[in-house]
Design a protein around this motif. Sequence first.
Motif: not given
Ligand code: MN
Length: 147
Positions: A35, A41, A43
């Motif tokens: 993401h 980051h 997920d």
């Molecule tokens: Mn996210």
Amino acid sequence: MNLNKYKSKRNFDITNEPEGSIKKDNLHRFVVQEHHARNLHYDFRLEMEGVLKSWAVPKNLPEKPGIKRLAVMVEDHPVEYIDFSGDIPEGEYGAGTVYIYDKGYWHLRTGDLLKGSLKFYLDGKIFQGDYALVKLKDGKNWLIYKI
Ligand code: MN
């Protein structure tokens, strides 16, 4: 589990993310979504209890044992989110681009989330093997590592 928090953060007239609903069946899938939001980051989502239990993992899951990575628990996502990739528009929650980094199936070994410890097997293309998620004392942060 519920999707109230998920739904309250998003405007489904604007975002392409699924509105979704709580499911009765469980196919024991997992996904890792890359993401590119304000901060990159990953997920990590496990299909369980009719939703996707979800963690934001800043440095991604480790591929080898001996590395512990921070995993911040976030709101439950609908099971439909497992297939989501694409752009979340500017101004929307999580604005940026989502790619599917890995997906597959998972199997419970021991533990449960309420007790703050879950051991499980991941059967993906990139992530394969036994993993543990362990909750830290603050209640929101977890560590994920390969066993
Ligand atoms: Mn996210």
